[in-house]
Design an enzyme around this catalytic site. Structure first.
Site, PDB file in Angstrom:
ATOM      1  NE  ARG A 162      -3.986  -2.062   0.587  1.00 14.58           N
ATOM      2  CZ  ARG A 162      -3.972  -3.250   0.010  1.00 14.58           C
ATOM      3  NH1 ARG A 162      -2.968  -3.570  -0.806  1.00 14.58           N
ATOM      4  NH2 ARG A 162      -4.914  -4.133   0.244  1.00 14.58           N
ATOM      5  CB  THR A 163       0.557   4.568  -1.574  1.00 11.42           C
ATOM      6  OG1 THR A 163       0.756   4.029  -2.880  1.00 11.42           O
ATOM      7  CG2 THR A 163       1.294   5.898  -1.463  1.00 11.42           C
TER       8      THR A 163
END
Length: 246
Positions: free
Chosen positions: A26-27
């Site tokens: 995930r960012t």
């Protein structure tokens, strides 16, 4: 007799990961970002402005970015992660291609674009993998000016004046005083002055702002995005600010 091979625990090799498997990524935080977008309604449509800087942390890394996108007769302005904006641009370009291929004589309206952007943002938020952006969508829909907002949490609303980033704190008070309740009276010349005043305040107060802006407008004639320009700024008061130069 076949030899016997013993594999001890410390000699076992880890199995190779199959394609498509592995840890979910995930960012966690955006890397290359743009700051505020300021937009409001005026007599002829929508006026919007954003600077041309994409910051890499505190570094003013890319100084000629265009944070606007034209989608048919609709204008998008974006704050936040540049790569996530590129992802959204690809999705909107695919949408425009699909609409063109349909060849049904229907145009993609501003409210439809806003609904699509809102749904993408909300869907990614529900996957716990948000697009780290805040979008301002403006245009003329069925003869009326439309201005809407959508962010990484899936939050959406519509208003006569919208600002993202630090602009939500510093530009909105100016817009509420000078725009709200009289948008239908504001000429293009006055709208440009209001916009420049907001961007000048952000230049003074937001350390991620940059004195190179683009201005855009949406009218019944379509979308126009200006070339980059600079504002007149006066820094003579800076030495009176506590902590300046420390």
């Amino acid at each position: 007799m076949d030899p016997i091979t013993l594999e001890l625990p410390h000699t076992l090799k880890a199995p190779k990961a199959a394609p498509g498997y592995g840890p979910a990524t995930r960012t966690m935080r955006p890397m290359l970002t743009g700051t505020s977008v300021v937009a409001f309604k005026y007599k002829d449509g929508i006026m919007m402005a954003a600077d041309c800087l994409a910051s890499y942390g505190s570094m003013a890394r890319f100084r000629n970015e265009n944070r606007f996108m034209k989608v048919g007769n609709t204008l998008l302005g974006v704050s936040g992660d540049v790569s996530d904006f590129q992802y959204m641009k690809h999705k909107l370009e695919d949408l425009l291609t699909s609409e063109y291929d349909m060849d049904d004589g229907q145009n993609l309206g501003t409210k439809s674009v806003y609904k699509y952007v809102s749904n993408v943002m909300y869907g990614r938020r529900n996957q716990f993998d948000p697009l780290w952006n805040a979008y301002v969508v403006g245009g003329i829909d069925n003869g009326e000016a439309f201005l809407g907002y959508a962010n990484l949490f899936g939050t959406t609303y519509q208003s006569d004046c919208i600002a993202t980033g630090f602009g939500a704190h510093l530009a909105i008070p100016i817009l509420r005083r000078r725009v709200e309740g009289r948008a239908h009276e504001i000429s293009e010349e006055e709208a440009v002055r209001i916009l420049d005043d907001c961007m000048r305040v952000l230049l003074y107060r937001d350390c991620r702002a940059f004195n190179k802006q683009r201005r855009a407008k949406v009218t019944a004639q379509g979308v126009e995005i200006s070339e980059p320009y600079t504002l007149e700024a006066d820094w003579s008061i800076a030495d009176r600010v506590v902590g300046y130069g420390a």
